[in-house]
Each structure stands twice: as structure tokens, then as C-alpha cells.
Design an enzyme around this catalytic site. Structure first.
Site, mmCIF file in Angstrom:
data_model
loop_
_atom_site.group_PDB
_atom_site.id
_atom_site.type_symbol
_atom_site.label_atom_id
_atom_site.label_comp_id
_atom_site.label_asym_id
_atom_site.label_seq_id
_atom_site.Cartn_x
_atom_site.Cartn_y
_atom_site.Cartn_z
ATOM 1 N N TYR A 56 3.097 -2.460 5.008
ATOM 2 C CA TYR A 56 2.049 -2.316 6.025
ATOM 3 C C TYR A 56 2.267 -2.352 7.388
ATOM 4 O O TYR A 56 2.602 -3.970 7.717
ATOM 5 C CB TYR A 56 1.060 -3.067 5.411
ATOM 6 C CG TYR A 56 0.611 -2.915 4.103
ATOM 7 C CD1 TYR A 56 0.733 -1.704 3.378
ATOM 8 C CD2 TYR A 56 -0.129 -3.871 3.275
ATOM 9 C CE1 TYR A 56 0.556 -1.491 1.993
ATOM 10 C CE2 TYR A 56 -0.530 -3.679 1.983
ATOM 11 C CZ TYR A 56 -0.125 -2.477 1.624
ATOM 12 O OH TYR A 56 -0.822 -2.267 -0.021
ATOM 13 N N HIS A 140 6.290 -2.521 -5.566
ATOM 14 C CA HIS A 140 5.671 -1.535 -4.782
ATOM 15 C C HIS A 140 5.971 -0.288 -4.812
ATOM 16 O O HIS A 140 7.064 0.448 -4.563
ATOM 17 C CB HIS A 140 5.607 -2.006 -3.386
ATOM 18 C CG HIS A 140 4.687 -1.505 -2.435
ATOM 19 N ND1 HIS A 140 4.689 -1.608 -0.905
ATOM 20 C CD2 HIS A 140 3.367 -0.795 -2.756
ATOM 21 C CE1 HIS A 140 3.277 -1.283 -0.536
ATOM 22 N NE2 HIS A 140 2.674 -0.672 -1.650
#
Length: 337
Positions: A56, A140
Site C-alpha cells: 500500500y 499477501h
């Protein structure tokens, strides 16, 4: 706000969580002062679970979240981050990130689910956040890396958990089938399920939710608005579903669900947030938040009571699957402020 414990761990999550991709400038820049104000508003609303990732904003989300929480007692909140994308120097920067974040691309992501990659990633996350520990660590998006993720990354995380370095471990993905494998075949305690148990998609009932039920493990639900279509009281043409233009048939179905919600005195967004709690293995719904206003609104929506017979009506009209659990409600003993 009520907290739920991840079974067999000491980790507790508030039933509403804060997804921090927007703190990393997802799609557009979020000013630093707005990022700090959003975390503050979420805290004031009772949210104590915060999810971030190196992906992010190439670390920006992690550093902003750590700064915003630095003055808070560490025992009062839960933070999760992720591994699998190492951030390394970018030898050929173009000036701006190419994966959806409005940040400079001085760093780049490198897929790495090796044991060494896991350890390096966690060390870098702790440095960026300024935290002394992570409560939950997820793999992830290991979609294309099952073997290394299952054979190297997950055992490495399990060792860290068993040593008390992290509290709980799991995986986060946009699909449910592989998450079921992580629950059944690895040491995962919890999985983060994106978009596959919503008012428009209950496919997780075919795999990951039965696995969690059978094994007594937990699921965190994200993407409950399916990237936009369920986020407004009146869905419209031109809205997105799973990050693409929503087909007209899905818009019509969302409108039909919205009409049933209105007949029961609630709204489509409130029902979208409440719906995952209809399943006993889902312990948290985490929403992305970009502004203080969004944080406050999300907490208010989460706090609104949703009539139990809404789910019965949606089932009877064929708007949700008939096997959506009927015997469980929101199971909440307290409301958000």
C-alpha cells in the site's frame, strides 16, 4: 465496540476494522493531515483493528499508520500487515508507481515468499511503523505462489507465532478456494477474504467458510461493498463491481436488494456491512477509509441494527443463497458510538 478473539491465540479484533490502503494514496493522494485525522476518527468511533501492507503506497500506509498510533497505548489496538511483496530499490524509476498508488516509484515490489523474504519483510514493516510487534501477519495474494507460500512462508510465520514474535498468522486473497487450502493444509489461524462473502457473492460458502467451521478457525471479511456497487443506498449504472464496470444485471440485483433493505427500515450499505456477520466464523469486517467523515460514517453504519428477518426475505426472494446461515445474527452485544 465488541471484540472477537482469533481462536487458539490471544489476538482480539474489533468487529469493525480499518483497512489502510487509502493512507498509501490508493488511486489518488491523501494529504498527511487527512490520513492522521482518519485514524483519529476511527479511534474515536471505537475501532481498534488496523490492517496495512508494504504494497500500500510502497510503505507509505505503514509509516502513516505507525505515526498516527504512536501516542496510543500499544496494548489497546491490533495491527496486521502482510508479507510476500518485498520492497527493494527501483533501478529504473519512471516517477510514479504503476500499481495504483499515487506515490513515487523509488522502490519496487518483488514477489518473495521465502523464509528469508518473510523475515526481511517483517523487519522492514516494524521499522516503517515504529511498532515493537505485529499482532497478525498475512501472506499477501499468494495466488501464483502456492508452493513457496505453503512450504516456506507459512512455516516461517508459524515459527514466529510459536516464539511469540507475532500473535496470529494467515493469508489474504481475493479468491476463496486457495484460502480454504491454507486453512486445511497449513498452520494458518485466520484468513482475510476479499469480496467472496457479500450480498452479491456468497461463493465462500463452497470452500473457505466450511473449512473454517470444521477446523474452528476464523475469517476476516473485506471488500464487502464489492469495490463500490453496495456502498450506496441506491445503486446506479456506472458503479464498479470487483474493480470493473458493474454489469447491468448486477446493478439491477443490487437495486432489488436495496429495495428489500428499505422495506425493513435499513439501507444497502448497512446491510452489506452486517451481512458477513451472519456467518459464525467471520469475526471482523474491515473497510477501507480515506477521510474522517468516512471513518465516522462506516462506524455509524456498522452500529445500526439490521432486522433479522431481512435475511429471510432476501433468501425467499432468491437474492442471496438459500444456504446462508439463518440461525446467526450480528451476534453483537454492544453498538458503536
Amino acid at each position: 465496540m465488541r471484540q472477537r478473539r482469533i481462536p487458539h491465540t490471544a489476538v482480539e479484533l474489533t468487529e469493525l476494522g480499518f483497512g489502510t490502503s487509502a493512507l498509501g494514496n490508493l488511486y489518488r493522494a491523501t494529504p498527511a493531515e487527512d490520513a492522521a485525522a482518519t485514524v483519529e476518527a476511527a479511534w474515536e468511533a471505537g475501532i481498534r483493528y488496523f490492517d496495512t501492507a508494504p504494497h500500500y503506497g510502497l510503505g507509505l500506509s505503514e509509516s502513516r499508520l505507525g505515526a498516527a498510533l504512536r501516542h496510543r497505548p500499544r496494548a489497546e489496538y491490533t495491527v496486521s500487515s502482510k508479507v510476500g511483496r518485498l520492497l527493494v530499490p527501483n533501478e529504473h524509476p519512471r516517477g510514479v508507481d504503476t500499481e495504483g498508488f499515487a506515490v513515487r516509484d523509488d522502490l519496487r515490489r518483488e514477489w518473495d515468499f521465502s523464509r528469508d523474504g518473510v523475515l526481511r519483510s517483517i523487519e522492514a514493516t516494524l521499522e516503517r511503523t515504529g511498532l515493537d510487534r505485529l499482532d497478525v501477519v498475512y501472506l499477501h495474494d499468494p495466488d501464483d505462489h502456492w508452493r513457496q507460500a505453503a512450504d516456506e512462508a507459512m512455516p516461517a510465520l508459524a515459527d514466529l507465532r510459536d516464539q511469540g514474535v507475532v500473535g496470529a498468522v494467515g493469508a489474504g486473497m481475493n479468491q476463496s478456494a486457495m484460502l480454504a487450502r491454507f486453512l486445511r493444509e497449513t498452520a494458518a489461524d485466520v484468513v482475510m477474504l476479499a469480496g467472496r462473502y457479500t450480498l452479491l457473492d456468497q461463493s465462500a460458502l463452497d470452500d473457505v467458510l466450511p473449512a473454517a467451521e470444521e477446523l474452528g478457525k476464523s475469517v476476516v471479511a473485506v471488500g464487502v461493498f464489492n469495490s463500490g456497487l453496495l456502498s450506496r443506498e441506491r445503486p446506479e449504472e456506472g458503479m464498479t463491481y470487483d474493480y470493473r464496470l458493474a454489469p447491468s444485471a448486477l446493478v439491477a440485483r443490487a437495486r432489488a436488494i436495496a429495495e428489500v433493505c428499505a422495506a425493513h427500515g435499513t439501507t444497502l450499505p448497512a446491510a452489506a456491512i452486517a451481512f458477513p456477520h451472519s456467518h459464525p466464523r467471520i469475526i471482523n469486517v474491515t473497510l477501507g477509509m480515506r477521510s474522517a467523515e468516512q471513518a465516522t460514517r462506516n462506524a455509524e453504519l456498522h452500529g445500526r441494527p439490521v432486522p433479522e428477518d431481512l435475511w429471510d426475505d432476501l433468501r425467499s426472494q432468491g437474492l442471496i443463497r438459500p444456504d446462508v446461515p439463518a440461525e446467526y445474527g450480528r451476534r453483537r452485544s454492544s453498538r458503536c458510538p
